[in-house]
Design an enzyme around this catalytic site. Structure first.
Site, PDB file in Angstrom:
ATOM      1  N   TYR A  56     -30.364  93.101  74.398  1.00  0.00           N
ATOM      2  CA  TYR A  56     -30.391  91.680  74.082  1.00  0.00           C
ATOM      3  C   TYR A  56     -31.650  91.021  74.650  1.00  0.00           C
ATOM      4  O   TYR A  56     -31.738  90.700  75.828  1.00  0.00           O
ATOM      5  CB  TYR A  56     -29.154  90.974  74.634  1.00  0.00           C
ATOM      6  CG  TYR A  56     -27.836  91.533  74.145  1.00  0.00           C
ATOM      7  CD1 TYR A  56     -27.730  92.227  72.938  1.00  0.00           C
ATOM      8  CD2 TYR A  56     -26.677  91.377  74.903  1.00  0.00           C
ATOM      9  CE1 TYR A  56     -26.525  92.743  72.503  1.00  0.00           C
ATOM     10  CE2 TYR A  56     -25.456  91.880  74.462  1.00  0.00           C
ATOM     11  CZ  TYR A  56     -25.397  92.578  73.272  1.00  0.00           C
ATOM     12  OH  TYR A  56     -24.190  93.084  72.845  1.00  0.00           O
ATOM     13  N   HIS A 142     -23.363 101.984  74.302  1.00  0.00           N
ATOM     14  CA  HIS A 142     -23.718 100.969  73.317  1.00  0.00           C
ATOM     15  C   HIS A 142     -24.139 101.605  71.988  1.00  0.00           C
ATOM     16  O   HIS A 142     -25.179 102.244  71.896  1.00  0.00           O
ATOM     17  CB  HIS A 142     -24.863 100.115  73.858  1.00  0.00           C
ATOM     18  CG  HIS A 142     -25.037  98.802  73.162  1.00  0.00           C
ATOM     19  ND1 HIS A 142     -26.096  97.961  73.420  1.00  0.00           N
ATOM     20  CD2 HIS A 142     -24.283  98.172  72.214  1.00  0.00           C
ATOM     21  CE1 HIS A 142     -25.988  96.874  72.671  1.00  0.00           C
ATOM     22  NE2 HIS A 142     -24.907  96.991  71.929  1.00  0.00           N
TER      23      HIS A 142
END
Length: 336
Positions: A56, A142
């Site tokens: 992010y 992830h």
């Protein structure tokens, strides 16, 4: 807010969790002051669970979250971050940006997939440094979609060792699909699955296998993407669904959902936010925000009373399958 443990771990999460991709300048820039105020608004609302990732904003989300939490007692909140993408210097990124990956930040680094044991250790060490923390509460694999075997064979055992050593409190996997996380539930001892977009008013794919598997094994599921990229906030032509313009059949279904919720005087986004709490495996719902106003609106929607008749009409209209678990009517912020 009350808290719920993740699986058999000692890690506790609040019913609402703040997703911090927006703090990493998802799609558009967010000022430092706004990012700080967003976390403060979540804190003031009782939210104590925060989810971030190196992905992010090329680490910006982690840095901003860490700065916002600095000075708060460490045992009063839960932070989850992710492994699988290492950040390395990008010698060609001095003048470019990262918008190709969705983040309005300079492309001074690039992501390298790495689900090796060493990659897990390096990723968590870098995350701790960016966050300014001494430990990670929840570490998630992830998006290992294209790296399933390495993630199972190398990354997962590394996380399991770190959990046994007390370096992390709980471990799991975060994905936008349900099949591979269900395999992790069967083949490993993870505590939690972060499932994005696959258990919503529009898409209950997670109900076929993953959620029953988690419930049977005493594991937890955190639901993300409850608004399906915003379609369940304002369904209209051009609205996004799974990060792309919504196909006409999906848009039509969302509009039908809107008609039903409006008949009961309930905002569609309130019903979308409340829906996942009907399943016993769901411990928390994760929603993103990029401003204090968005945080406050989410909290307000969760407090909205939703009558049982709304869920009954959704079933009658074929918009929810018969037998789909739904929450009981409540006006409390404490999901049932």
């Amino acid at each position: 807010m009350r808290t719920t443990p993740l699986g058999g771990s000692a890690v506790e999460v609040t019913p609402l969790a703040l997703g911090c991709a927006g703090l990493g300048n998802l799609y558009q820039p967010v000022a430092d002051e706004t990012a700080l105020a967003t976390v403060e608004a979540a804190w003031d609302a009782g939210i104590r669970t925060f989810d971030t990732a190196p992905h992010y904003g090329l680490g910006l989300s982690e840095r901003r979250l860490g700065a916002a939490l600095r000075g708060r007692p460490r045992d009063t909140y839960t932070v989850s971050t992710k492994v699988g993408r290492l950040l390395v210097p990008n010698p060609e990124g001095g003048s470019g940006d990262d918008l190709a990956h969705g983040f309005a930040v300079p492309a001074t680094q690039r992501r390298v997939w790495d689900f090796s044991a060493d990659g897990v250790l390096r990723s968590l060490e870098a995350s701790l440094d960016r966050l300014g923390l001494d430990r990670i509460d929840v570490a998630l694999l992830h998006d290992p979609d294209d790296h399933a075997e390495q993630a199972l064979r190398e990354a997962y055992p590394a996380l399991e060792r770190l959990r046994a050593e007390g370096v992390v409190g709980a471990i799991g996997v975060g994905m936008n699909q349900s099949a591979l996380p269900a395999r992790f539930l069967r083949e490993t001892d993870i505590d939690v699955v972060l499932l994005a977009g696959r258990y919503t008013l529009l898409d209950q794919d997670g109900l076929a296998e993953l959620l029953p598997e988690a419930a049977a094994r005493g594991r937890s599921v955190v639901i993300g993407g409850v608004f399906n990229s915003g379609l369940l906030i304002a369904p209209q032509p051009g609205a996004m669904y799974d990060y792309a313009p919504a196909p006409r059949p999906v848009l039509d279904r969302a509009l039908r959902l809107l008609e039903v919720t409006e008949r009961h005087g309930v905002p569609l986004r309130a019903a979308a936010l409340r829906f996942p709490f009907g399943h016993p495996a769901v411990a928390s719902v994760l929603t993103g925000a990029r401003s204090p106003g968005e945080v406050r609106d989410t909290v307000e929607q969760l407090r909205h009373q939703i009558p049982d008749a709304l869920w009954e009409e959704l079933r009658a209209e074929g918009l929810l399958a018969s037998g789909t678990p739904v929450p009981v009517a409540t006006s409390s912020m404490e999901p049932s």
